[in-house]
Design a protein around this motif. Structure first.
Motif, mmCIF file in Angstrom:
data_model
loop_
_atom_site.group_PDB
_atom_site.id
_atom_site.type_symbol
_atom_site.label_atom_id
_atom_site.label_comp_id
_atom_site.label_asym_id
_atom_site.label_seq_id
_atom_site.Cartn_x
_atom_site.Cartn_y
_atom_site.Cartn_z
ATOM 1 N N GLY A 1 0.817 -1.205 0.000
ATOM 2 C CA GLY A 1 0.000 0.000 0.000
ATOM 3 C C GLY A 1 0.847 1.249 0.000
ATOM 4 O O GLY A 1 2.046 1.193 -0.272
ATOM 5 N N ASN B 1 -5.664 -0.889 -0.039
ATOM 6 C CA ASN B 1 -6.986 -0.942 -0.659
ATOM 7 C C ASN B 1 -7.482 -2.380 -0.737
ATOM 8 O O ASN B 1 -6.773 -3.259 -1.211
ATOM 9 C CB ASN B 1 -6.968 -0.333 -2.060
ATOM 10 C CG ASN B 1 -7.000 1.169 -2.009
ATOM 11 O OD1 ASN B 1 -7.594 1.746 -1.110
ATOM 12 N ND2 ASN B 1 -6.357 1.801 -2.966
ATOM 13 N N ARG B 2 -8.683 -2.582 -0.269
ATOM 14 C CA ARG B 2 -9.340 -3.892 -0.327
ATOM 15 C C ARG B 2 -10.397 -3.814 -1.409
ATOM 16 O O ARG B 2 -11.253 -2.925 -1.395
ATOM 17 C CB ARG B 2 -9.978 -4.177 1.032
ATOM 18 C CG ARG B 2 -10.623 -5.503 1.114
ATOM 19 C CD ARG B 2 -11.154 -5.726 2.535
ATOM 20 N NE ARG B 2 -12.375 -6.481 2.385
ATOM 21 C CZ ARG B 2 -13.503 -6.243 3.020
ATOM 22 N NH1 ARG B 2 -13.576 -5.262 3.867
ATOM 23 N NH2 ARG B 2 -14.558 -6.984 2.818
ATOM 24 N N LYS B 3 -10.327 -4.717 -2.377
ATOM 25 C CA LYS B 3 -11.301 -4.724 -3.466
ATOM 26 C C LYS B 3 -12.139 -5.993 -3.394
ATOM 27 O O LYS B 3 -11.623 -7.083 -3.177
ATOM 28 C CB LYS B 3 -10.593 -4.644 -4.818
ATOM 29 C CG LYS B 3 -9.872 -3.343 -5.022
ATOM 30 C CD LYS B 3 -9.206 -3.277 -6.376
ATOM 31 C CE LYS B 3 -8.482 -1.950 -6.514
ATOM 32 N NZ LYS B 3 -7.820 -1.809 -7.782
ATOM 33 N N SER C 1 -13.971 -0.601 -3.834
ATOM 34 C CA SER C 1 -12.627 -0.430 -3.290
ATOM 35 C C SER C 1 -12.737 0.294 -1.955
ATOM 36 O O SER C 1 -13.334 1.363 -1.873
ATOM 37 C CB SER C 1 -11.761 0.373 -4.259
ATOM 38 O OG SER C 1 -10.469 0.513 -3.738
ATOM 39 N N GLU C 2 -12.154 -0.293 -0.919
ATOM 40 C CA GLU C 2 -12.277 0.246 0.434
ATOM 41 C C GLU C 2 -10.896 0.262 1.093
ATOM 42 O O GLU C 2 -10.250 -0.774 1.193
ATOM 43 C CB GLU C 2 -13.230 -0.653 1.212
ATOM 44 C CG GLU C 2 -13.504 -0.252 2.610
ATOM 45 C CD GLU C 2 -14.493 -1.225 3.226
ATOM 46 O OE1 GLU C 2 -14.051 -2.078 4.022
ATOM 47 O OE2 GLU C 2 -15.695 -1.136 2.907
ATOM 48 N N PRO C 3 -10.438 1.432 1.563
ATOM 49 C CA PRO C 3 -9.115 1.460 2.203
ATOM 50 C C PRO C 3 -9.148 0.946 3.639
ATOM 51 O O PRO C 3 -10.115 1.127 4.358
ATOM 52 C CB PRO C 3 -8.746 2.943 2.175
ATOM 53 C CG PRO C 3 -10.057 3.649 2.225
ATOM 54 C CD PRO C 3 -11.023 2.764 1.478
ATOM 55 N N THR C 4 -8.070 0.307 4.029
ATOM 56 C CA THR C 4 -7.852 -0.110 5.401
ATOM 57 C C THR C 4 -6.550 0.542 5.857
ATOM 58 O O THR C 4 -5.547 0.479 5.155
ATOM 59 C CB THR C 4 -7.725 -1.640 5.506
ATOM 60 O OG1 THR C 4 -8.937 -2.232 5.037
ATOM 61 C CG2 THR C 4 -7.461 -2.089 6.932
#
Length: 76
Positions: free
Chosen positions: A9, A34-36, A45-48
């Motif tokens: 990341g 980023n988690r897709k 797409s969601e950031p962690t």
């Protein structure tokens, strides 16, 4: 058996370091990964955000990193 993880990341800030009175030091930063995944047929797409703490010889390497740098972190 030991589980391991690899995170890829971008750093969200410049690395902050601190030296203690006994001579040891640490460096801290945060990585955004980023988690897709698919939801109802559409890609989301969601950031962690994951906090990182470096010690030992890794402090000097971490201090060379800055906001926006792409990094791969491997740990267990």
């Amino acid at each position: 058996m030991i589980n391991s993880v690899t995170l890829v990341g971008n750093l969200t800030q410049d690395t902050e370091s601190k030296v203690f009175q006994n001579g040891s030091s640490i460096a801290k930063n945060t990585i955004a990964v980023n988690r897709k995944y698919q939801l109802n047929g559409e890609w989301v797409s969601e950031p962690t955000f994951i906090s990182l703490t470096f010690n030992g010889y890794l402090v000097d390497k971490a201090k060379a990193l800055s906001k926006g740098d792409k990094v791969a972190i491997n740990g267990y």
